[in-house]
Write a protein that holds these residues in place. Structure first.
Motif, PDB file in Angstrom:
ATOM      1  N   PRO A  26      34.800  -1.440 -29.019  1.00 37.28           N
ATOM      2  CA  PRO A  26      36.188  -0.971 -28.964  1.00 37.28           C
ATOM      3  C   PRO A  26      36.427   0.106 -27.917  1.00 37.28           C
ATOM      4  O   PRO A  26      37.564   0.336 -27.509  1.00 37.28           O
ATOM      5  N   LYS A  27      35.373   0.764 -27.455  1.00 36.62           N
ATOM      6  CA  LYS A  27      35.501   1.813 -26.432  1.00 36.62           C
ATOM      7  C   LYS A  27      35.185   1.269 -25.037  1.00 36.62           C
ATOM      8  O   LYS A  27      34.797   2.024 -24.144  1.00 36.62           O
ATOM      9  N   ILE A  28      35.378  -0.032 -24.840  1.00 38.25           N
ATOM     10  CA  ILE A  28      35.011  -0.622 -23.561  1.00 38.25           C
ATOM     11  C   ILE A  28      35.716   0.049 -22.382  1.00 38.25           C
ATOM     12  O   ILE A  28      35.128   0.209 -21.309  1.00 38.25           O
ATOM     13  N   ALA A  29      36.952   0.474 -22.543  1.00 37.48           N
ATOM     14  CA  ALA A  29      37.671   1.101 -21.431  1.00 37.48           C
ATOM     15  C   ALA A  29      36.944   2.358 -20.961  1.00 37.48           C
ATOM     16  O   ALA A  29      36.912   2.648 -19.757  1.00 37.48           O
ATOM     17  N   ASP A  30      36.345   3.106 -21.880  1.00 34.84           N
ATOM     18  CA  ASP A  30      35.592   4.306 -21.506  1.00 34.84           C
ATOM     19  C   ASP A  30      34.359   3.939 -20.691  1.00 34.84           C
ATOM     20  O   ASP A  30      34.043   4.602 -19.686  1.00 34.84           O
ATOM     21  N   GLN A  31      33.645   2.895 -21.110  1.00 37.49           N
ATOM     22  CA  GLN A  31      32.457   2.458 -20.386  1.00 37.49           C
ATOM     23  C   GLN A  31      32.831   1.965 -18.990  1.00 37.49           C
ATOM     24  O   GLN A  31      32.165   2.266 -18.005  1.00 37.49           O
ATOM     25  N   VAL A  32      33.906   1.198 -18.926  1.00 34.33           N
ATOM     26  CA  VAL A  32      34.367   0.682 -17.636  1.00 34.33           C
ATOM     27  C   VAL A  32      34.782   1.830 -16.728  1.00 34.33           C
ATOM     28  O   VAL A  32      34.467   1.840 -15.529  1.00 34.33           O
ATOM     29  N   ASP A  33      35.465   2.822 -17.280  1.00 37.06           N
ATOM     30  CA  ASP A  33      35.886   3.973 -16.473  1.00 37.06           C
ATOM     31  C   ASP A  33      34.685   4.697 -15.875  1.00 37.06           C
ATOM     32  O   ASP A  33      34.740   5.148 -14.721  1.00 37.06           O
ATOM     33  N   ARG A  34      33.599   4.802 -16.622  1.00 37.33           N
ATOM     34  CA  ARG A  34      32.375   5.412 -16.070  1.00 37.33           C
ATOM     35  C   ARG A  34      31.858   4.606 -14.882  1.00 37.33           C
ATOM     36  O   ARG A  34      31.462   5.176 -13.866  1.00 37.33           O
ATOM     37  N   LEU A  35      31.886   3.286 -15.007  1.00 40.56           N
ATOM     38  CA  LEU A  35      31.445   2.441 -13.897  1.00 40.56           C
ATOM     39  C   LEU A  35      32.358   2.573 -12.691  1.00 40.56           C
ATOM     40  O   LEU A  35      31.891   2.600 -11.542  1.00 40.56           O
ATOM     41  N   VAL A  36      33.656   2.634 -12.937  1.00 43.73           N
ATOM     42  CA  VAL A  36      34.618   2.772 -11.840  1.00 43.73           C
ATOM     43  C   VAL A  36      34.376   4.074 -11.094  1.00 43.73           C
ATOM     44  O   VAL A  36      34.346   4.105  -9.850  1.00 43.73           O
ATOM     45  N   ARG A  37      34.196   5.170 -11.833  1.00 43.71           N
ATOM     46  CA  ARG A  37      33.940   6.463 -11.180  1.00 43.71           C
ATOM     47  C   ARG A  37      32.641   6.427 -10.376  1.00 43.71           C
ATOM     48  O   ARG A  37      32.563   6.972  -9.268  1.00 43.71           O
ATOM     49  N   LEU A  38      31.636   5.767 -10.913  1.00 46.52           N
ATOM     50  CA  LEU A  38      30.350   5.620 -10.229  1.00 46.52           C
ATOM     51  C   LEU A  38      30.530   4.831  -8.934  1.00 46.52           C
ATOM     52  O   LEU A  38      30.002   5.216  -7.879  1.00 46.52           O
ATOM     53  N   ALA A  39      31.264   3.739  -9.001  1.00 50.17           N
ATOM     54  CA  ALA A  39      31.485   2.910  -7.814  1.00 50.17           C
ATOM     55  C   ALA A  39      32.255   3.672  -6.738  1.00 50.17           C
ATOM     56  O   ALA A  39      31.910   3.624  -5.546  1.00 50.17           O
ATOM     57  N   ARG A  40      33.290   4.374  -7.149  1.00 42.90           N
ATOM     58  CA  ARG A  40      34.082   5.135  -6.173  1.00 42.90           C
ATOM     59  C   ARG A  40      33.256   6.205  -5.489  1.00 42.90           C
ATOM     60  O   ARG A  40      33.371   6.404  -4.275  1.00 42.90           O
ATOM     61  N   ARG A  41      32.416   6.901  -6.268  1.00 42.93           N
ATOM     62  CA  ARG A  41      31.561   7.932  -5.670  1.00 42.93           C
ATOM     63  C   ARG A  41      30.606   7.344  -4.641  1.00 42.93           C
ATOM     64  O   ARG A  41      30.280   7.984  -3.644  1.00 42.93           O
ATOM     65  N   ALA A  42      30.162   6.114  -4.894  1.00 40.23           N
ATOM     66  CA  ALA A  42      29.220   5.455  -3.979  1.00 40.23           C
ATOM     67  C   ALA A  42      29.920   4.810  -2.789  1.00 40.23           C
ATOM     68  O   ALA A  42      29.269   4.313  -1.876  1.00 40.23           O
ATOM     69  N   GLY A  43      31.259   4.785  -2.811  1.00 41.20           N
ATOM     70  CA  GLY A  43      31.996   4.140  -1.740  1.00 41.20           C
ATOM     71  C   GLY A  43      32.053   2.628  -1.865  1.00 41.20           C
ATOM     72  O   GLY A  43      32.350   1.925  -0.892  1.00 41.20           O
ATOM     73  N   ASP A  44      31.785   2.125  -3.081  1.00 46.32           N
ATOM     74  CA  ASP A  44      31.846   0.680  -3.317  1.00 46.32           C
ATOM     75  C   ASP A  44      33.288   0.244  -3.555  1.00 46.32           C
ATOM     76  O   ASP A  44      34.121   1.029  -4.006  1.00 46.32           O
TER      77      ASP A  44
END
Length: 199
Positions: A26-44
């Protein structure tokens, strides 16, 4: 930049269904948000995909207003938002063209449902030659009724049927099916740790 994060169907349509109460994560949006922030930091690249069934009259019909990202998620300017009408994110969108234009060869995939749109996208991507990472704890799914179960089961009937495949079993089977064939299985924490180690 040769990597992209593909966020698949993390949309309000699923919350609008009674079946949402059985969702595995049920907290999938939180997990996805962590991935999004990780990708943005890496320039992906970050690519958002929504499932749409125009004219269906159901929760995936854009006319009803549920075909939008979950409220917790915020795309940034320049991040494409694609609408698909097939299970995988390639067949009915220009995703492959977009990735090719940006020189992307590595994909990280996440979203809803684990064994359906996310797994199907991973399989197609693998066949297209992409190196795929399937982030298992940034996916979510529901229990699946037995093929012989009556149509229109209520949630209570679904859960009471001993033939129902639990969401946990679905996730485990997806891991087994993809690992070493179509994708590398990872967790959000593992990807965050790997990024910290590279920094």
């Amino acid at each position: 930049m040769n990597r992209a994060l593909i966020v698949i169907d993390v949309q309000e349509s699923f919350r609008a269904r009674p079946l949402w109460e059985t969702i595995s994560n049920p907290k999938i949006a939180d997990q996805v948000d962590r991935l999004v922030r990780l990708a943005r930091r890496a320039g992906d690249l970050v690519v958002w995909v929504l499932h749409s069934e125009p004219g269906s009259g159901g929760v995936f019909d854009p006319a009803l207003g549920h075909v939008r990202l979950m409220a917790e998620l915020r795309p940034e300017e320049g991040e494409p938002l694609l609408h698909k009408t097939s299970h995988n994110a390639f067949t009915t969108t220009n995703l492959q063209q977009y990735l090719t234009e940006h020189g992307v060869r590595e994909l990280t995939v996440c979203g809803i449902r684990t064994e359906q749109c996310v797994e199907t996208t991973a399989r197609v991507a693998g066949d297209f030659g992409y190196q795929v990472t399937f982030v298992i704890d940034a996916t979510a799914t529901n229990p699946i009724p037995h093929p012989d179960a009556p149509a229109g089961q209520s949630v209570a009937e679904l859960l009471a049927d001993p033939r129902t495949l639990s969401a946990e079993e679905v996730v485990r089977r997806t891991e087994y099916a993809l690992a070493g064939r179509f994708a590398t299985i990872a967790t959000v924490g593992q990807l965050e740790a790997a990024a910290e180690a590279r920094a």
